[in-house]
Motif scaffolding. Structure first.
Motif, PDB file in Angstrom:
ATOM      1  N   GLU A 404       0.826  -1.206   0.000  1.00  0.00           N
ATOM      2  CA  GLU A 404       0.000   0.000   0.000  1.00  0.00           C
ATOM      3  C   GLU A 404       0.865   1.263   0.000  1.00  0.00           C
ATOM      4  O   GLU A 404       0.527   2.260  -0.657  1.00  0.00           O
ATOM      5  N   LEU A 405       1.974   1.227   0.719  1.00  0.00           N
ATOM      6  CA  LEU A 405       2.863   2.384   0.744  1.00  0.00           C
ATOM      7  C   LEU A 405       3.507   2.614  -0.614  1.00  0.00           C
ATOM      8  O   LEU A 405       3.729   3.750  -1.023  1.00  0.00           O
ATOM      9  N   ALA A 406       3.804   1.531  -1.323  1.00  0.00           N
ATOM     10  CA  ALA A 406       4.352   1.665  -2.674  1.00  0.00           C
ATOM     11  C   ALA A 406       3.350   2.367  -3.593  1.00  0.00           C
ATOM     12  O   ALA A 406       3.734   3.167  -4.462  1.00  0.00           O
ATOM     13  N   LYS A 407       2.068   2.077  -3.392  1.00  0.00           N
ATOM     14  CA  LYS A 407       1.031   2.737  -4.190  1.00  0.00           C
ATOM     15  C   LYS A 407       0.879   4.203  -3.781  1.00  0.00           C
ATOM     16  O   LYS A 407       0.668   5.088  -4.612  1.00  0.00           O
ATOM     17  N   ALA A 408       0.977   4.447  -2.479  1.00  0.00           N
ATOM     18  CA  ALA A 408       0.762   5.814  -1.964  1.00  0.00           C
ATOM     19  C   ALA A 408       1.784   6.800  -2.520  1.00  0.00           C
ATOM     20  O   ALA A 408       1.429   7.933  -2.840  1.00  0.00           O
ATOM     21  N   VAL A 409       3.046   6.390  -2.624  1.00  0.00           N
ATOM     22  CA  VAL A 409       4.067   7.338  -3.099  1.00  0.00           C
ATOM     23  C   VAL A 409       3.930   7.614  -4.590  1.00  0.00           C
ATOM     24  O   VAL A 409       4.536   8.565  -5.101  1.00  0.00           O
ATOM     25  N   GLN A 410       3.137   6.816  -5.293  1.00  0.00           N
ATOM     26  CA  GLN A 410       2.955   7.013  -6.721  1.00  0.00           C
ATOM     27  C   GLN A 410       1.752   7.916  -7.043  1.00  0.00           C
ATOM     28  O   GLN A 410       1.551   8.295  -8.197  1.00  0.00           O
ATOM     29  N   ARG A 411       0.946   8.218  -6.046  1.00  0.00           N
ATOM     30  CA  ARG A 411      -0.254   9.035  -6.275  1.00  0.00           C
ATOM     31  C   ARG A 411       0.124  10.482  -6.540  1.00  0.00           C
ATOM     32  O   ARG A 411       1.051  11.008  -5.956  1.00  0.00           O
TER      33      ARG A 411
END
Length: 411
Positions: A404-411
């Protein structure tokens, strides 16, 4: 001339000091070569011990010995005349030469980058270099001067300067440098590679957090509704009296060079930043926040006492190379991210006040700013991926968090 017995003692001391200085010089030139192998090589004049022990244990004991003997040396050099202490100093120099320097170099060699990673090797090599430099300052400076003086001027020369301040100005700082370096090496036994990596990640996290907070403050101070951006007096001048806020007393914001004399054209009254730049800064600060959360999650979920790799790779004679590679990768990526964050923030400071057409600014700005930010996102995702699995290479309850953190930094 000094009495024959004193002359002989001073000459032995001189020979010991000369030999030690030559060895220190060789050791310092050899440090850079001790980075790729755990076996004795031609670049190292010392032979690795036949009984292999955890390198940090050897390093701890050797650093303790170095601290004790350099302390004795400092006391003898500052508290008494050379003529009365030369016989006590010579065996100290011999011990440093035979029982301190060889194990220091051997420890560094055993902690090769191939087996224990660059992070730990760096944590060891720097203090060792400081120890060598500190000893070299003491022996090659005050001691050498005193020896030369006695041999040149006679026996009384050794009694003329019991403790000159010029001597202490070198000996005391050098002793403090050696103590600090020895303490760092001794502490590594308790920290291990896990502790070294955690400290490096904390340092990177704090640097990114500081940059993020600085940029957020900058954004708030120069967008619509902020005390600096809105002028209570109705003037277009930035920093006009009556428009002051909390930042007015901060010298960082007081420089005339940092602000234009009036609001840039094509902007709403009271705004400083172009809307496109303001939105980009807002998005970047949110991304930085997600990155700091990632750093904290790694420290709490992968590097605490109960979650860190066991046994610690630096406290065993057979380190798990896959674990070492992951830990080292975390440090490398984290420090690359610090550089990228600095680049991203710096670009905002360089471009927010350019007096150009908004559409032109948008095209050029997005192209320039996105390169570093894109690299930053890629590094953050790579860091999250390194932390997804536990140290045995399996998914666990924390795996989803890092996904989820990997997705968050891409937003």
């Amino acid at each position: 001339m000094p009495p024959s017995s004193l002359t002989a003692d001073i000459e032995r001391l001189q020979a010991s000091a000369t030999s030690l200085l030559a060895l220190i010089s060789h050791c310092r030139s050899s440090l850079s070569g001790l980075t790729t192998t755990a076996r004795a090589s031609e670049s190292n004049p010392f032979t690795a011990p036949t009984v292999v022990i955890p390198p940090l244990s050897l390093l701890h004991d050797t650093a303790s010995l170095a601290k004790a003997h350099t302390t004795k040396l400092a006391l003898l050099l500052t508290q008494a005349t050379l003529s009365s202490t030369c016989r006590a100093i010579t065996p100290i120099l011999s011990t440093i030469q035979t029982s301190v320097l060889p194990p220091l170099l051997t420890s560094l060699e055993l902690l090769s980058t191939n087996h224990h990673g660059k992070a730990l090797h760096h944590a060891v090599s720097r203090p060792i270099s400081e120890i060598l430099h500190g000893i070299e300052e003491m022996v090659g400076g005050p001691l050498k001067t005193m020896v030369d003086s006695v041999l040149k001027r006679g026996a009384d020369a050794g009694r003329e300067e019991p403790s000159g301040p010029e001597r202490e100005t070198i000996i005391l700082p050098s002793t403090g440098k050696i103590w600090g370096a020895c303490d760092k090496l001794m502490a590594l036994k308790a920290k291990g590679l896990n502790g070294v990596v955690k400290e490096r990640l904390q340092s990177s996290d704090e640097t990114i957090k500081d940059a993020s907070e600085e940029l957020a403050t900058y954004y708030k101070a120069h967008t619509l509704g902020s005390s600096t951006g809105n002028n209570a007096g109705g003037s277009d001048e930035v920093g006009d009296e009556g428009g002051g806020g909390d930042d007015d007393d901060d010298p960082f914001w007081d420089s005339d060079d940092d602000f234009p004399p009036s609001t840039p054209p094509n902007l709403k009254k009271g705004q400083i930043l172009h809307p496109e730049v303001a939105r980009a800064i807002d998005a970047s600060t949110k991304r930085f926040k997600a990155i700091t959360i990632l750093f904290q999650a790694i420290q709490k979920s992968r590097l605490t006492a109960t979650q860190a790799p066991q046994p610690d790779p630096a406290l065993t004679t057979k380190p798990n190379l896959e674990v070492v590679k992951r830990l080292d990768g975390m440090v490398n990526i984290a420090e690359e991210m610090v550089v990228l964050v600095d680049e991203v923030v710096g670009e905002y400071y360089e471009h927010e006040f350019e007096d150009i057409d908004p559409d032109e600014y948008k095209d050029e700005g997005e192209k320039k700013l996105s390169e570093n930010e894109k690299s930053l996102v890629q590094k953050a995702v790579a860091l999250a991926n390194l932390a997804q699995l536990d140290w045995e290479g399996s998914g666990d309850a924390r795996t989803r968090l890092f996904e989820e953190l990997a997705k968050a930094v891409q937003r």
